[in-house]
Write a protein that holds these residues in place. Structure first.
Motif, PDB file in Angstrom:
ATOM      1  N   GLY A 173     -10.307  66.706  55.635  1.00  0.00           N
ATOM      2  CA  GLY A 173     -10.838  65.681  55.948  1.00  0.00           C
ATOM      3  C   GLY A 173      -9.706  64.593  56.135  1.00  0.00           C
ATOM      4  O   GLY A 173      -8.560  65.160  56.736  1.00  0.00           O
ATOM      5  N   ARG A 215     -12.688  63.138  44.673  1.00  0.00           N
ATOM      6  CA  ARG A 215     -14.253  62.696  45.553  1.00  0.00           C
ATOM      7  C   ARG A 215     -13.766  63.208  46.629  1.00  0.00           C
ATOM      8  O   ARG A 215     -14.377  63.289  47.688  1.00  0.00           O
ATOM      9  CB  ARG A 215     -13.873  61.220  45.397  1.00  0.00           C
ATOM     10  CG  ARG A 215     -14.899  60.461  45.757  1.00  0.00           C
ATOM     11  CD  ARG A 215     -14.792  59.405  45.014  1.00  0.00           C
ATOM     12  NE  ARG A 215     -14.107  58.700  45.825  1.00  0.00           N
ATOM     13  CZ  ARG A 215     -13.914  57.968  44.297  1.00  0.00           C
ATOM     14  NH1 ARG A 215     -13.730  57.935  43.511  1.00  0.00           N
ATOM     15  NH2 ARG A 215     -12.941  57.253  44.754  1.00  0.00           N
ATOM     16  N   LYS A 216     -12.386  63.274  47.122  1.00  0.00           N
ATOM     17  CA  LYS A 216     -12.220  63.182  49.329  1.00  0.00           C
ATOM     18  C   LYS A 216     -12.368  64.977  48.895  1.00  0.00           C
ATOM     19  O   LYS A 216     -12.656  65.273  50.258  1.00  0.00           O
ATOM     20  CB  LYS A 216     -10.442  62.377  49.049  1.00  0.00           C
ATOM     21  CG  LYS A 216     -10.192  61.635  48.792  1.00  0.00           C
ATOM     22  CD  LYS A 216     -10.605  60.642  49.921  1.00  0.00           C
ATOM     23  CE  LYS A 216     -10.457  59.068  50.172  1.00  0.00           C
ATOM     24  NZ  LYS A 216     -11.061  58.510  51.324  1.00  0.00           N
ATOM     25  N   GLU A 254     -15.916  65.633  48.867  1.00  0.00           N
ATOM     26  CA  GLU A 254     -16.922  64.693  50.536  1.00  0.00           C
ATOM     27  C   GLU A 254     -16.751  66.822  51.626  1.00  0.00           C
ATOM     28  O   GLU A 254     -17.698  65.931  52.288  1.00  0.00           O
ATOM     29  CB  GLU A 254     -16.316  63.957  50.427  1.00  0.00           C
ATOM     30  CG  GLU A 254     -16.718  62.607  50.178  1.00  0.00           C
ATOM     31  CD  GLU A 254     -16.043  61.444  50.381  1.00  0.00           C
ATOM     32  OE1 GLU A 254     -14.689  61.153  51.021  1.00  0.00           O
ATOM     33  OE2 GLU A 254     -16.028  59.978  49.356  1.00  0.00           O
ATOM     34  N   GLN A 255     -16.015  66.996  51.459  1.00  0.00           N
ATOM     35  CA  GLN A 255     -15.846  68.251  52.634  1.00  0.00           C
ATOM     36  C   GLN A 255     -16.603  69.202  51.702  1.00  0.00           C
ATOM     37  O   GLN A 255     -16.248  70.433  52.873  1.00  0.00           O
ATOM     38  CB  GLN A 255     -14.495  68.088  52.385  1.00  0.00           C
ATOM     39  CG  GLN A 255     -13.617  67.219  53.166  1.00  0.00           C
ATOM     40  CD  GLN A 255     -13.397  66.417  54.026  1.00  0.00           C
ATOM     41  OE1 GLN A 255     -14.228  67.457  55.039  1.00  0.00           O
ATOM     42  NE2 GLN A 255     -13.516  65.015  54.034  1.00  0.00           N
ATOM     43  N   ASN A 257     -21.944  69.114  47.245  1.00  0.00           N
ATOM     44  CA  ASN A 257     -21.451  68.572  46.382  1.00  0.00           C
ATOM     45  C   ASN A 257     -21.907  67.248  45.859  1.00  0.00           C
ATOM     46  O   ASN A 257     -21.952  66.602  46.966  1.00  0.00           O
ATOM     47  CB  ASN A 257     -19.867  68.483  47.316  1.00  0.00           C
ATOM     48  CG  ASN A 257     -19.142  69.193  45.378  1.00  0.00           C
ATOM     49  OD1 ASN A 257     -18.704  68.275  44.646  1.00  0.00           O
ATOM     50  ND2 ASN A 257     -18.639  70.158  45.117  1.00  0.00           N
ATOM     51  N   VAL A 270     -20.689  64.598  45.378  1.00  0.00           N
ATOM     52  CA  VAL A 270     -19.038  63.709  45.506  1.00  0.00           C
ATOM     53  C   VAL A 270     -18.444  62.876  43.221  1.00  0.00           C
ATOM     54  O   VAL A 270     -17.818  62.892  43.267  1.00  0.00           O
ATOM     55  CB  VAL A 270     -20.048  62.542  46.196  1.00  0.00           C
ATOM     56  CG1 VAL A 270     -18.113  61.659  46.171  1.00  0.00           C
ATOM     57  CG2 VAL A 270     -19.869  63.491  47.752  1.00  0.00           C
ATOM     58  N   GLU A 271     -19.899  62.197  43.258  1.00  0.00           N
ATOM     59  CA  GLU A 271     -19.512  61.771  41.749  1.00  0.00           C
ATOM     60  C   GLU A 271     -19.167  62.450  40.942  1.00  0.00           C
ATOM     61  O   GLU A 271     -18.826  61.937  39.552  1.00  0.00           O
ATOM     62  CB  GLU A 271     -20.572  60.391  41.685  1.00  0.00           C
ATOM     63  CG  GLU A 271     -20.222  59.465  42.844  1.00  0.00           C
ATOM     64  CD  GLU A 271     -19.295  59.159  42.619  1.00  0.00           C
ATOM     65  OE1 GLU A 271     -18.415  58.978  42.061  1.00  0.00           O
ATOM     66  OE2 GLU A 271     -18.809  57.720  44.447  1.00  0.00           O
TER      67      GLU A 271
END
Length: 200
Positions: free
Chosen positions: A158, A178-179, A182-183, A187, A189-190
């Motif tokens: 990312g 979370r970061k 996002e990859q 998934n 995310v939260e």
């Protein structure tokens, strides 16, 4: 020099055995301190992620791994240094801070242990401490897929982000995961697993 010789040898060997897909390499800063944050699914994550980076990388590895003659030799020469789990390892923390202060790249696995199911776990406080103490920029890497002969393993890198020094610790821990989430395709995310970590 020896690092790069070993780097290309291991990269070549892994590429023959696995199908490796990597995206986002252009996001990796070539100079300056850098904290690389990666999810953890297998024993091969550290050396694999290290040989995909376009710059030398240092990383923590549990002290038990250095007892395996071949694997221990391999990770040591790929800039691994030991960490004792189960209690704060001040020596490992000092080594990590020194690496970042020397403007090198440090790779850590915020979850602390491998995930039994592949689901993301909570980040530990160590990653937040290092990021806030040094102010080093961070990049997330999400690992997905499956290790195995000619099976596909994916690494998604990312964009750079930073953790404000005044951010509350738990919020910073959630930001890190979370970061990374996002990859990872598909998934949530939260959300990530809060199950007990599996020690291996």
């Amino acid at each position: 020099m020896f690092y790069w010789v070993l780097y290309w040898m291991v990269r070549w060997a892994f590429s023959l055995y696995f199908r490796i897909e990597v995206k986002g390499v252009e996001n990796v800063p070539r100079k300056g301190p850098l904290l690389i944050l990666v999810n953890h699914i297998t024993l091969l994550d550290p050396p694999m992620a290290a040989i995909l980076m376009p710059r030398p990388v240092y990383f923590m590895a549990k002290v038990e791994l250095f007892r395996y003659p071949i694997f221990g030799w391999l990770i040591q020469h790929l800039h691994a240094f030991p960490v004792r789990r189960g209690h704060p390892d001040r020596q490992a923390i000092r080594t990590s801070l020194r690496i970042l202060e020397q403007e090198k790249a440090l790779m850590i696995f915020p979850e602390g242990h491998r995930s039994e199911t592949g689901a993301l776990q909570e980040a530990r406080a160590g990653a937040v401490y290092l990021a806030q103490k040094t102010g080093a920029p961070c990049i997330p890497i999400g690992i997905s897929g499956q290790y195995g002969f000619r099976k596909t393993i994916r690494y998604s890198i990312g964009e750079v982000f930073t953790i404000p020094r005044d951010m509350e610790r738990h919020e910073a821990q959630k930001l890190i995961m979370r970061k990374i989430a996002e990859q990872i395709p598909g998934n949530q995310v939260e959300h990530f697993s809060r199950k007990k970590r599996i020690k291996r």
